[in-house]
Motif scaffolding. Structure first.
Motif, PDB file in Angstrom:
ATOM      1  N   PHE A  39       0.883  -1.264   0.193  1.00  0.00           N
ATOM      2  CA  PHE A  39       0.244  -0.389   0.185  1.00  0.00           C
ATOM      3  C   PHE A  39       1.121   1.441  -0.628  1.00  0.00           C
ATOM      4  O   PHE A  39       0.536   2.140  -0.575  1.00  0.00           O
ATOM      5  CB  PHE A  39      -0.982   0.177   1.205  1.00  0.00           C
ATOM      6  CG  PHE A  39      -2.523  -1.196   0.839  1.00  0.00           C
ATOM      7  CD1 PHE A  39      -3.306  -0.236  -0.041  1.00  0.00           C
ATOM      8  CD2 PHE A  39      -2.596  -2.237   1.629  1.00  0.00           C
ATOM      9  CE1 PHE A  39      -4.477  -0.954  -0.393  1.00  0.00           C
ATOM     10  CE2 PHE A  39      -4.069  -2.658   0.784  1.00  0.00           C
ATOM     11  CZ  PHE A  39      -4.519  -2.116   0.479  1.00  0.00           C
ATOM     12  N   VAL A  42       1.332   3.186  -3.374  1.00  0.00           N
ATOM     13  CA  VAL A  42      -0.019   2.828  -4.342  1.00  0.00           C
ATOM     14  C   VAL A  42       0.018   4.970  -4.283  1.00  0.00           C
ATOM     15  O   VAL A  42       0.092   5.116  -3.544  1.00  0.00           O
ATOM     16  CB  VAL A  42      -0.888   2.441  -3.935  1.00  0.00           C
ATOM     17  CG1 VAL A  42      -2.497   2.983  -4.121  1.00  0.00           C
ATOM     18  CG2 VAL A  42      -1.089   0.965  -3.510  1.00  0.00           C
ATOM     19  N   TYR A 173      -2.225   3.664   3.705  1.00  0.00           N
ATOM     20  CA  TYR A 173      -1.125   3.523   2.939  1.00  0.00           C
ATOM     21  C   TYR A 173      -0.302   3.453   2.782  1.00  0.00           C
ATOM     22  O   TYR A 173       0.714   4.011   3.241  1.00  0.00           O
ATOM     23  CB  TYR A 173      -0.936   4.589   1.322  1.00  0.00           C
ATOM     24  CG  TYR A 173      -2.762   4.674   1.011  1.00  0.00           C
ATOM     25  CD1 TYR A 173      -2.666   3.376  -0.121  1.00  0.00           C
ATOM     26  CD2 TYR A 173      -3.688   5.964   0.914  1.00  0.00           C
ATOM     27  CE1 TYR A 173      -4.214   3.414  -0.650  1.00  0.00           C
ATOM     28  CE2 TYR A 173      -4.765   5.731  -0.078  1.00  0.00           C
ATOM     29  CZ  TYR A 173      -4.840   4.490  -0.639  1.00  0.00           C
ATOM     30  OH  TYR A 173      -6.121   4.313  -1.390  1.00  0.00           O
ATOM     31  N   ARG A 204      -5.775   1.233   5.139  1.00  0.00           N
ATOM     32  CA  ARG A 204      -5.186   0.104   3.539  1.00  0.00           C
ATOM     33  C   ARG A 204      -3.998   0.577   4.503  1.00  0.00           C
ATOM     34  O   ARG A 204      -3.310   1.233   4.416  1.00  0.00           O
ATOM     35  CB  ARG A 204      -5.059   0.450   3.048  1.00  0.00           C
ATOM     36  CG  ARG A 204      -7.017   0.849   2.538  1.00  0.00           C
ATOM     37  CD  ARG A 204      -7.342   1.073   1.057  1.00  0.00           C
ATOM     38  NE  ARG A 204      -7.484   2.547   1.310  1.00  0.00           N
ATOM     39  CZ  ARG A 204      -8.137   3.391   0.790  1.00  0.00           C
ATOM     40  NH1 ARG A 204      -9.146   3.043  -0.183  1.00  0.00           N
ATOM     41  NH2 ARG A 204      -8.415   4.955   1.656  1.00  0.00           N
ATOM     42  N   TYR A 302      -5.948  -2.922  -5.224  1.00  0.00           N
ATOM     43  CA  TYR A 302      -4.042  -1.656  -5.821  1.00  0.00           C
ATOM     44  C   TYR A 302      -3.322  -1.648  -6.077  1.00  0.00           C
ATOM     45  O   TYR A 302      -2.771  -0.922  -6.551  1.00  0.00           O
ATOM     46  CB  TYR A 302      -4.908  -1.566  -3.823  1.00  0.00           C
ATOM     47  CG  TYR A 302      -6.213  -0.901  -3.413  1.00  0.00           C
ATOM     48  CD1 TYR A 302      -6.227   0.608  -3.439  1.00  0.00           C
ATOM     49  CD2 TYR A 302      -6.959  -1.720  -3.057  1.00  0.00           C
ATOM     50  CE1 TYR A 302      -7.221   0.661  -2.416  1.00  0.00           C
ATOM     51  CE2 TYR A 302      -7.641  -1.160  -2.741  1.00  0.00           C
ATOM     52  CZ  TYR A 302      -8.486  -0.136  -2.252  1.00  0.00           C
ATOM     53  OH  TYR A 302      -9.137   0.605  -1.715  1.00  0.00           O
TER      54      TYR A 302
END
Length: 331
Positions: A39, A42, A173, A204, A302
């Protein structure tokens, strides 16, 4: 192991000088540094992956005062920590665009911890690597106050007071990779409390190739976040449980190796309601049966990743996790 799983971030020229000398387990099959994965890699919330202090000034600190100064500055910095730094009973606030990396295998922060962001100064785009954390008076590392795009990699965390590595209060993230957690009870909390419902739609986090070595619980213990991706971690002798999904969190647990863990995966824990869990391709050696529930958003929504053979996880993780596998500034 695949190059995707071993991507690493070139966080300034202070790291580049030693890339060729670092072990294959840390740098990947090509020996080259790349970008943060999971994450933290991303593109979201106006941030293209996690770059830390790349492009900023490179400095080396040896005292708590210097560390507190540079992590709190508004400009980007690549901060190399040299030797053992005794921090008072406090959390040093780390603000945006910082790389904090230990030099060699002896860099240590003891007595206190790092808090990413405050309510007025965000701790976004931060990298913490190759550091030992001991005897923190509170959390060793706290990712909080809406911090996003954070990469915590190849650290050693033990003997704290509360959590070793907590992610909470609207943070998002985050990747936690190749860390060694030991000699402590509460390893990795994800989600502040059962009543902190604003964490829904956030939190996340990817946990991969970490060594949860005899820690009791929270590997992680999740509230609300979805998807939370837990893969290729090594769990050994965790007395309470491995992973706990609660409060309708959505957790994917895959390719891990659980050794002598009576409760490897739980849905619901203590007074917290059940969370959703998908488990696949895990090894349960001398361990109990996992609890699963419902469906979870796939992490591949993702990012791309490749799972290592779970049977190889104990060897890979014990060889590659922790400090001294990734070099800090040129020595």
């Amino acid at each position: 192991m695949s190059p995707i799983n071993r991507r690493r971030l070139l966080a300034g020229s202070a790291l580049a000088a030693v890339a060729a000398a670092a072990p294959r387990a840390a740098w990947g099959s090509t020996g080259a540094l790349a970008v943060a994965d999971g994450f933290a890699g991303v593109n979201a919330l106006g941030q293209n992956g996690t770059t830390g202090g790349a492009g900023g000034q490179a400095v080396t600190v040896t005292t708590a005062a210097a560390l507190a100064d540079y992590v709190g500055r508004k400009e980007p910095y690549v901060i190399s920590v040299s030797g053992r730094i005794q921090v008072g009973d406090e959390m040093l606030t780390v603000v945006a665009n910082k790389t904090i990396v230990g030099v060699g295998s002896t860099a240590e922060i003891t007595g206190g911890g790092l808090q990413l962001g405050s309510t007025t100064r965000p701790g976004n785009n931060v990298i913490i690597r190759n550091l030992r954390f001991t005897n923190a008076a509170d959390d060793s590392i706290s990712v909080t106050n809406s911090a996003h795009h954070v990469w915590i990699d190849h650290c050693d965390l033990s003997d704290g007071y509360d959590g070793l590595l907590d992610v909470k209060r609207n943070s998002d993230y985050v990747t936690v990779s190749w860390n060694h957690f030991h000699d402590h009870s509460k390893a990795a909390l994800l989600g502040h409390s059962d009543t902190y419902t604003s964490d829904k739609g956030k939190l996340r986090v990817t946990y991969h190739h970490n060594f949860f070595d005899g820690t009791d619980q929270r590997h992680p213990r999740v509230r609300f976040g979805e998807p939370v991706h837990v893969y290729n971690n090594y769990y050994r002798g965790n007395s309470l449980y491995g992973v706990a999904s609660t409060m309708d969190a959505g957790v994917v647990v895959e390719g891990n190796y659980f050794e002598n863990v009576a409760h490897p995966i739980l849905s619901g824990y203590d007074k917290s309601g059940p969370g959703r869990v998908v488990e696949r391709n895990n090894v349960y050696a001398g361990s109990g049966a996992p609890e699963t529930l419902g469906t979870v958003v796939e992490p591949r929504t993702y990012y791309s990743y490749t799972v290592d053979d779970p049977a190889s996880v104990p060897r890979l993780v014990t060889a590659g996790a922790g400090v001294g596998r990734v070099q800090g500034a040129a020595e």
